[in-house]
Write a protein that holds these residues in place. Structure first.
Motif, PDB file in Angstrom:
ATOM      1  N   ALA A 128      15.755   5.562 -11.796  1.00  0.00           N
ATOM      2  CA  ALA A 128      16.485   6.751 -13.043  1.00  0.00           C
ATOM      3  C   ALA A 128      15.424   7.264 -13.758  1.00  0.00           C
ATOM      4  N   MET A 129      15.393   6.516 -14.855  1.00  0.00           N
ATOM      5  CA  MET A 129      14.655   6.342 -16.162  1.00  0.00           C
ATOM      6  C   MET A 129      12.388   6.790 -16.134  1.00  0.00           C
ATOM      7  N   ASP A 130      11.381   6.372 -14.785  1.00  0.00           N
ATOM      8  CA  ASP A 130      10.846   6.524 -14.416  1.00  0.00           C
ATOM      9  C   ASP A 130       9.704   7.220 -15.318  1.00  0.00           C
ATOM     10  N   GLU A 131      10.632   8.859 -15.106  1.00  0.00           N
ATOM     11  CA  GLU A 131       9.820   9.908 -15.395  1.00  0.00           C
ATOM     12  C   GLU A 131       9.309  10.300 -17.380  1.00  0.00           C
ATOM     13  N   VAL A 132      10.214   9.341 -17.378  1.00  0.00           N
ATOM     14  CA  VAL A 132      10.353   9.263 -19.305  1.00  0.00           C
ATOM     15  C   VAL A 132       9.736   8.568 -19.727  1.00  0.00           C
ATOM     16  N   LEU A 133       9.473   7.130 -18.540  1.00  0.00           N
ATOM     17  CA  LEU A 133       8.984   5.791 -19.297  1.00  0.00           C
ATOM     18  C   LEU A 133       7.911   5.924 -18.567  1.00  0.00           C
TER      19      LEU A 133
END
Length: 305
Positions: A128-133
């Motif tokens: 879910a947070m791949d794009e910010v991480l």
């Protein structure tokens, strides 16, 4: 092709590190200097190639910064941490050494607790947070990430360093646990664990161990297949038990199979059950051969026992 080149060079690098680690003519500082020089050159080459060859899309970019770069960079973190551990190891009776190792384990566990949210994200294969991480330049407001050192802005993300450290610290944790076991091991029986390389322990001692020369991700597919089909211990063997057995049997270091499982789930160009499909096709082809049941071939021109 670029990714395959990275992986081939990475396997070669780990082989060289194994040789250095096993060279008894080298002292601790010499081993560290030789190992870190090889790792530094490898990381430099990967960075150069990545920046010179843009990713096809965001998915490929996320995959690299989430799975590949952390695995590569973890080698450096691990070597530094291992050198620090061994250089500070006290010369004394077993109980003194045991206390030292237990204190180091506590430090590692505190680190995992400090970053508990991200560590769970790492272990669970969440996306879910791949794009910010895992996209360079992504803005993320997290007080915890302020503790992460300033890295190359062109070639770093909010999460890749943390994932690298998780991989390295899990390997260091396993090294320490094996050293603690060694303190209780009978004289003449040895074991060793290093980043990417496991020494034989437990049931494999005194037995021939084979080297897994296929793709590492195939072992992950195999491990999950064994677990889900409940083939071991009446179906009571845990996923952790199975991967510990596979690591020990084949001299591997799969510390987080969930990450590799996420890679399998993302397969687009090939079947998600690629290894099982290959096994099935090979076995069917073998059964169709006229000499498929030649006893000499089945037994390796010898006996099974």
């Amino acid at each position: 092709m670029r990714k395959n080149n990275f992986k081939v060079a990475f396997r070669e690098l780990r082989g060289k590190l194994k040789v250095i680690s096993g060279n008894d003519d080298l002292g601790l500082v010499e081993k560290f200097n030789e190992a870190i020089a090889l790792i530094r050159d490898y990381l430099k080459d990967v960075r150069t190639l990545v920046l010179a060859n843009p990713f096809k899309d965001k998915l490929e970019q996320i995959y690299f910064y989430k799975f590949e770069k952390p695995e590569y960079y973890a080698l450096k973190i691990y070597q530094v941490a291992l050198f620090t551990l061994l250089s500070q190891k006290p010369a004394g009776p077993p109980e003194m050494i045991r206390r030292f190792y237990l204190e180091e384990l506590e430090y590692i566990l505190r680190y995992f607790k400090q970053y508990a949210f991200y560590y769970e994200y790492y272990r669970s294969g969440f996306t879910a947070m791949d794009e910010v991480l895992f996209v360079p330049g992504a803005v993320m407001a997290s007080p915890l990430l302020h503790d992460v050192p300033e890295l190359d802005p062109e070639y770093s993300t909010n999460g890749d360093y943390l994932f690298s450290k998780f991989i390295a610290y899990e390997a260091l944790q396993e090294y320490i646990l094996n050293e603690l076991l060694a303190l209780d091991r009978p004289a003449g029986v040895s074991g060793n664990v290093e980043m990417g390389i496991s020494g034989g322990t437990g049931a494999s001692l005194g037995r021939q161990r084979f080297e897994w020369t296929g793709e590492l991700i195939n072992v992950v597919e195999l491990g999950y297949g064994i677990y889900l089909s409940k083939q071991l211990n009446g179906g009571n063997a845990t996923l952790t038990d199975i991967f510990r057995w596979l690591n020990d049997s084949f001299g591997l270091k799969i510390v987080n199979p969930a990450n590799k499982l996420a890679e399998i789930k993302r397969r687009k160009r090939i079947s998600r059950t690629h290894f099982f499909d290959f096994l099935q096709a090979a076995f069917i082809a073998y059964l169709d051969e006229d000499d498929a049941f030649d006893p000499d071939e089945l037994l390796g021109k010898g006996r099974l026992n």
